[in-house]
Scaffold this active site. Structure first.
Site, mmCIF file in Angstrom:
data_model
loop_
_atom_site.group_PDB
_atom_site.id
_atom_site.type_symbol
_atom_site.label_atom_id
_atom_site.label_comp_id
_atom_site.label_asym_id
_atom_site.label_seq_id
_atom_site.Cartn_x
_atom_site.Cartn_y
_atom_site.Cartn_z
ATOM 1 N N GLY A 11 -5.112 1.675 8.001
ATOM 2 C CA GLY A 11 -6.151 0.994 8.761
ATOM 3 C C GLY A 11 -5.950 -0.510 8.778
ATOM 4 N N ILE A 55 -0.773 9.189 8.711
ATOM 5 C CA ILE A 55 -1.506 8.266 9.574
ATOM 6 C C ILE A 55 -1.115 6.825 9.251
ATOM 7 C CG2 ILE A 55 -3.456 9.850 9.807
ATOM 8 C CD1 ILE A 55 -4.995 8.111 7.806
ATOM 9 N N ASP A 64 0.852 -1.188 0.000
ATOM 10 C CA ASP A 64 0.000 0.000 0.000
ATOM 11 C C ASP A 64 0.885 1.235 0.000
ATOM 12 O OD1 ASP A 64 -1.687 2.145 0.456
ATOM 13 O OD2 ASP A 64 -2.987 1.035 1.824
#
Length: 284
Positions: A210, A207, A187
């Site tokens: 997830g 961030i 990713d």
């Protein structure tokens, strides 16, 4: 209309050949924070090729997440990627994932739901090798501004949190460099590495993925309540409720039940801000 639900669901599935070996598994586990302490026999199951087993959440990165990528480019889907949010993830395991293998991954849009102000795409990826099915993975993708087309609303209520104290609570630190390591599993979104890009997306710093939190949580549940046996996991689902910043600490609360573990995940340093909710691991 950017989303043509009927066309998307009727489209032919897309298939790709994927493969992985022990290095992919080890890299994925290290990206989840495995290997601390480095010589702990329990951690060596995640890091040492001679003892290696595969955490089932590896299915989300095998073949670099072909299901999500393929789904967002499917016929009938034409959306602004800045309006896309990964809302939830589920995996069903048909048998343990081998340390090395080759498989055919087939992806399609399994459902399109109308949530009013948003549409929800269920992007399904199924993997099978010469011995049969391996896993089925569903990514729930919210597309802001694309609802209101009169479609089925779809499921909206998760299992919630049990009305009692958790059976176990553990904390797992997120290293400052963890997102940088996790992205090597496929990713490459700059949101997780580039401070300037993160600011454009509304965050003051990059961030954590997830799906990294998703994998960390499964590892904690397996290690804490399932005796470290990844082969006991039969299914795993969650709803993404908030973000995690590298350097924070995850607080994972677990409730054991018959054949399943429920969990919630929060960020300790931000007053237990919600991170994962409606989290359920089905097991033998």
């Amino acid at each position: 209309m950017p989303i043509d639900a009927a066309k998307a669901i009727a489209a032919e599935p897309r298939s790709a050949e994927i493969s992985w070996d022990h290095k992919d598994i080890q890299l994925y586990h290290l990206g989840l924070g495995a290997g601390v302490p480095a010589t702990d026999p329990d951690e060596l199951r995640y890091t040492l090729e001679s003892r290696l087993h595969v955490l089932p959440s590896f299915a989300t990165v095998a073949g670099a997440g072909m299901g999500v990528v393929g789904g967002l480019s499917a016929p009938g889907i034409d959306v602004d990627l800045t309006a896309v949010l990964h809302g939830g993830q589920s995996i069903t395991l048909h048998r343990p994932i081998p340390v090395g293998g080759r498989a055919t991954s087939t992806s399609r849009v399994a459902a399109v739901y109308d949530k009013g102000k948003a549409a929800v795409l269920v992007l399904r990826s199924e993997a099978a090798d010469e011995d049969g099915p391996l896993w089925t993975s569903d990514a729930q993708i919210f597309v802001r501004g694309e609802g209101g087309f009169g479609g089925e609303r779809g499921p909206s209520v998760g299992p919630g949190q049990p009305d009692r104290e958790p059976d176990r609570t553990v904390e797992r630190p997120v290293r400052e460099d963890q997102a940088l390591l996790y992205r090597l599993s496929g990713d490459w979104n700059p949101l997780h590495a580039d401070p300037e890009f993160a600011k454009l997306a509304g965050f003051d710093r990059p961030i954590l993925h997830g799906l990294c939190t998703y994998g960390m949580t499964l590892k904690a549940i397996v290690d804490t309540l399932l005796g470290g046996d990844v082969a006991r996991v039969r299914s795993y689902s969650t709803r993404f409720a908030g973000v995690v910043f590298p350097g924070e600490t995850l607080r994972i609360r677990m409730w054991a039940g018959e054949g399943r573990v429920q969990a919630t995940v929060t960020a300790v340093e931000r007053d237990d801000a919600p991170v994962l909710a409606d989290t359920v691991v089905g097991h033998t």
